[in-house]
Design a protein around this motif. Sequence first.
Motif, PDB file in Angstrom:
ATOM      1  N   PHE A  82     -41.811 -29.233 -22.418  1.00 42.97           N
ATOM      2  CA  PHE A  82     -41.495 -27.826 -22.929  1.00 42.97           C
ATOM      3  C   PHE A  82     -42.492 -26.757 -22.187  1.00 42.97           C
ATOM      4  O   PHE A  82     -43.701 -27.072 -22.041  1.00 42.97           O
ATOM      5  N   CYS A  83     -41.652 -25.699 -21.800  1.00 43.93           N
ATOM      6  CA  CYS A  83     -42.486 -24.592 -21.319  1.00 43.93           C
ATOM      7  C   CYS A  83     -41.521 -23.512 -21.816  1.00 43.93           C
ATOM      8  O   CYS A  83     -40.286 -23.009 -21.766  1.00 43.93           O
ATOM      9  N   PHE A  84     -42.447 -22.551 -22.560  1.00 44.00           N
ATOM     10  CA  PHE A  84     -41.827 -21.308 -23.212  1.00 44.00           C
ATOM     11  C   PHE A  84     -41.219 -20.245 -22.243  1.00 44.00           C
ATOM     12  O   PHE A  84     -40.264 -19.738 -22.539  1.00 44.00           O
ATOM     13  N   ALA A  85     -41.996 -20.263 -21.042  1.00 42.42           N
ATOM     14  CA  ALA A  85     -41.352 -19.287 -20.029  1.00 42.42           C
ATOM     15  C   ALA A  85     -40.001 -19.680 -19.480  1.00 42.42           C
ATOM     16  O   ALA A  85     -39.036 -18.949 -19.369  1.00 42.42           O
ATOM     17  N   GLU A  86     -39.734 -21.194 -19.435  1.00 38.74           N
ATOM     18  CA  GLU A  86     -38.483 -21.482 -19.065  1.00 38.74           C
ATOM     19  C   GLU A  86     -37.516 -21.393 -20.038  1.00 38.74           C
ATOM     20  O   GLU A  86     -36.216 -20.971 -19.936  1.00 38.74           O
ATOM     21  N   TYR A  87     -37.904 -21.572 -21.321  1.00 36.91           N
ATOM     22  CA  TYR A  87     -36.966 -21.437 -22.264  1.00 36.91           C
ATOM     23  C   TYR A  87     -36.405 -19.889 -22.598  1.00 36.91           C
ATOM     24  O   TYR A  87     -35.294 -19.605 -22.676  1.00 36.91           O
ATOM     25  N   LEU A  88     -37.582 -19.175 -22.488  1.00 37.54           N
ATOM     26  CA  LEU A  88     -37.056 -17.407 -22.788  1.00 37.54           C
ATOM     27  C   LEU A  88     -36.450 -17.076 -21.528  1.00 37.54           C
ATOM     28  O   LEU A  88     -35.531 -16.202 -21.756  1.00 37.54           O
ATOM     29  N   ARG A  89     -36.648 -17.715 -20.374  1.00 40.07           N
ATOM     30  CA  ARG A  89     -35.978 -17.240 -19.266  1.00 40.07           C
ATOM     31  C   ARG A  89     -34.474 -17.520 -19.623  1.00 40.07           C
ATOM     32  O   ARG A  89     -33.537 -16.904 -19.112  1.00 40.07           O
ATOM     33  N   GLN A  90     -34.093 -18.790 -19.790  1.00 36.80           N
ATOM     34  CA  GLN A  90     -32.644 -19.183 -20.255  1.00 36.80           C
ATOM     35  C   GLN A  90     -32.187 -18.457 -21.233  1.00 36.80           C
ATOM     36  O   GLN A  90     -30.855 -18.079 -21.154  1.00 36.80           O
ATOM     37  N   PHE A  91     -32.842 -18.323 -22.129  1.00 38.36           N
ATOM     38  CA  PHE A  91     -32.435 -17.476 -23.379  1.00 38.36           C
ATOM     39  C   PHE A  91     -31.910 -15.972 -23.037  1.00 38.36           C
ATOM     40  O   PHE A  91     -30.964 -15.737 -23.335  1.00 38.36           O
ATOM     41  N   LEU A  92     -32.706 -15.303 -22.295  1.00 37.98           N
ATOM     42  CA  LEU A  92     -32.417 -13.992 -21.726  1.00 37.98           C
ATOM     43  C   LEU A  92     -31.218 -14.326 -20.873  1.00 37.98           C
ATOM     44  O   LEU A  92     -30.249 -13.235 -20.931  1.00 37.98           O
ATOM     45  N   GLU A  93     -31.199 -15.052 -20.085  1.00 36.90           N
ATOM     46  CA  GLU A  93     -30.023 -15.118 -19.122  1.00 36.90           C
ATOM     47  C   GLU A  93     -28.704 -15.284 -19.797  1.00 36.90           C
ATOM     48  O   GLU A  93     -27.740 -14.712 -19.619  1.00 36.90           O
ATOM     49  N   ARG A  94     -28.686 -16.002 -21.006  1.00 37.98           N
ATOM     50  CA  ARG A  94     -27.660 -16.080 -21.791  1.00 37.98           C
ATOM     51  C   ARG A  94     -27.296 -14.936 -22.659  1.00 37.98           C
ATOM     52  O   ARG A  94     -25.922 -14.739 -23.159  1.00 37.98           O
ATOM     53  N   LEU A  95     -28.300 -14.047 -22.856  1.00 37.66           N
ATOM     54  CA  LEU A  95     -27.847 -12.759 -23.454  1.00 37.66           C
ATOM     55  C   LEU A  95     -27.534 -11.586 -22.227  1.00 37.66           C
ATOM     56  O   LEU A  95     -27.134 -10.611 -22.661  1.00 37.66           O
ATOM     57  N   GLY A  96     -27.496 -12.194 -20.915  1.00 39.85           N
ATOM     58  CA  GLY A  96     -27.090 -11.309 -19.782  1.00 39.85           C
ATOM     59  C   GLY A  96     -28.360 -10.649 -19.247  1.00 39.85           C
ATOM     60  O   GLY A  96     -27.954  -9.569 -18.638  1.00 39.85           O
ATOM     61  N   HIS A  97     -29.511 -10.993 -19.447  1.00 40.49           N
ATOM     62  CA  HIS A  97     -30.791  -9.943 -18.895  1.00 40.49           C
ATOM     63  C   HIS A  97     -31.392 -11.129 -17.807  1.00 40.49           C
ATOM     64  O   HIS A  97     -31.559 -12.320 -18.118  1.00 40.49           O
ATOM     65  N   GLN A  98     -31.676 -10.723 -16.786  1.00 39.81           N
ATOM     66  CA  GLN A  98     -32.503 -11.302 -15.769  1.00 39.81           C
ATOM     67  C   GLN A  98     -34.093 -10.538 -15.414  1.00 39.81           C
ATOM     68  O   GLN A  98     -33.969  -9.649 -14.804  1.00 39.81           O
ATOM     69  N   VAL A  99     -35.090 -11.177 -15.952  1.00 34.87           N
ATOM     70  CA  VAL A  99     -36.155 -10.323 -15.644  1.00 34.87           C
ATOM     71  C   VAL A  99     -37.452 -11.291 -15.453  1.00 34.87           C
ATOM     72  O   VAL A  99     -37.081 -12.753 -15.840  1.00 34.87           O
ATOM     73  N   PRO A 100     -38.287 -11.048 -14.656  1.00 37.97           N
ATOM     74  CA  PRO A 100     -39.460 -12.111 -14.462  1.00 37.97           C
ATOM     75  C   PRO A 100     -40.194 -12.556 -15.588  1.00 37.97           C
ATOM     76  O   PRO A 100     -40.539 -11.475 -16.269  1.00 37.97           O
ATOM     77  N   ILE A 101     -40.456 -13.874 -15.805  1.00 32.78           N
ATOM     78  CA  ILE A 101     -41.076 -14.322 -16.890  1.00 32.78           C
ATOM     79  C   ILE A 101     -41.946 -15.206 -16.322  1.00 32.78           C
ATOM     80  O   ILE A 101     -41.648 -16.053 -15.453  1.00 32.78           O
ATOM     81  N   TYR A 102     -43.390 -15.306 -16.611  1.00 34.17           N
ATOM     82  CA  TYR A 102     -44.304 -16.096 -15.955  1.00 34.17           C
ATOM     83  C   TYR A 102     -45.105 -17.029 -16.839  1.00 34.17           C
ATOM     84  O   TYR A 102     -45.284 -16.785 -18.054  1.00 34.17           O
ATOM     85  N   ASP A 103     -45.562 -18.069 -16.571  1.00 37.25           N
ATOM     86  CA  ASP A 103     -46.391 -19.065 -17.106  1.00 37.25           C
ATOM     87  C   ASP A 103     -47.770 -19.320 -16.652  1.00 37.25           C
ATOM     88  O   ASP A 103     -48.459 -20.241 -17.158  1.00 37.25           O
ATOM     89  N   THR A 104     -48.064 -18.360 -15.671  1.00 35.24           N
ATOM     90  CA  THR A 104     -49.740 -18.311 -15.304  1.00 35.24           C
ATOM     91  C   THR A 104     -49.866 -16.772 -15.449  1.00 35.24           C
ATOM     92  O   THR A 104     -49.192 -15.748 -15.550  1.00 35.24           O
TER      93      THR A 104
END
Length: 434
Positions: free
Chosen positions: A278-300
């Motif tokens: 599990f990686c929250f950055a990966e989850y939030l990135r997919q969550f936003l993409e399904r809402l129609g948003h593409q923004v940088p999200i980082y895990d470092t």
Amino acid sequence: MVAAWDDRIEGWFNLVSNGGLSRSAWDLAAERPDSSLLHRSCPWGGHLVRLDLRNIRVMGAPEIASNVLVRPEVRSRYSGVLEKGVYRDVMSSEILKTFNPGDALIEQFYTMPALRLPALLFGDFSVLESLYGPSSRGFLGRQKLRRDFPEQGHSTYIFENRFGRAQEYLLTARREHQSQNIFHFVCIFSTPEDKWYDWFSPFFFLLMDEAHRVVQGYMNRPGIQELRQADEQFYITLALRNFNRGPPLLPSDESVIIQDGHDRGLSCWMPFEPRKKFCFAEYLRQFLERLGHQVPIYDTLDGKTLVPYQCVMVRESWMELRRDVLAALKLQKMAYRFRHGGTTAPTLVEDVCPRVTPERATSPSVPSHGCHGDGICERPIVAKVVVRNTFLELEDDVPSQLIENLPSNLSLKRSKSASGDILNLSVQCCKDSV
């Protein structure tokens, strides 16, 4: 090209992390009470020249010593706004790509002012265009900042250039004498040939004095305090809590259906399936993409990996999306409770204190303290305690094996704190347990 850059930059970081800052690894060329000039062979070819600059006074220095150097992407973003006077031109640059917070590819037109005289004495004359005037073409540099590196409270900045048109260098800073405003800076730069010319010695003291003066001015230039304040607020750290019953959900075309989200197209949800852990950055990135948003999200953050349930976004980007994201996450919580039962559900927490994944112990006899990608941290279960009808407060990422391995004569009762981020265990036993 990025892979080659990474190798070269890691070479610089390894240089200082493996005892490379110890004076025993360098040859002393000249020294004053406030400065030293040293040199040595470069591990990847050429020669290294080092300037130790002590007792640099930084007015209005940040409370956290490692924040004294500004991230490259932040400095470039605000160079035309917050930089003032001659430094507005000197620091002129353009961000081409931000790889992670504190790691960016930047096009700029001047090199660091403190390197001008050293580059003339020891450096590559092909970089002169970037030293004393704006280059019409500009030059690309991978710039990377690590905080609390190589030690707690230190800050290390690297400029690496692959095209030979700018001076490569490493700059470290740390507070000295336990004084709020007095710092020790070390600047190391490379030269193309593995040679040292003693006939330069008449200029060594001039070089050290000039470097001390320039760095003192650079760290106190007009607008620098506003720039540090902008840097401290540039990113926001987000955390996900309360997903103990299973992974959080993503908008889908099937699976769990709730009526409340039908008008938003968010009535169907499915479990998030990470690629590995599990990686929250990966989850939030997919969550936003399904809402129609593409923004940088980082895990470092600043060269350190965050714990798996935290991620980082540019604050400005988050504030633009915040309202829509929180509304969608509210529906996700309803679907999560519908699927798993109970009253708790994954909750997003804003502006939390960043927590980094500790480095794993190298000795096989020492238990690992690293965090897995599923959000569970390994901690050594070695302490023996006497328990007498008391309470234990543990963080939400407590490893399940810790609870499972407790003595059988203990009676445990779980409950949550009001904030939902502390797990309270009521421990009762019929006799003392050791």
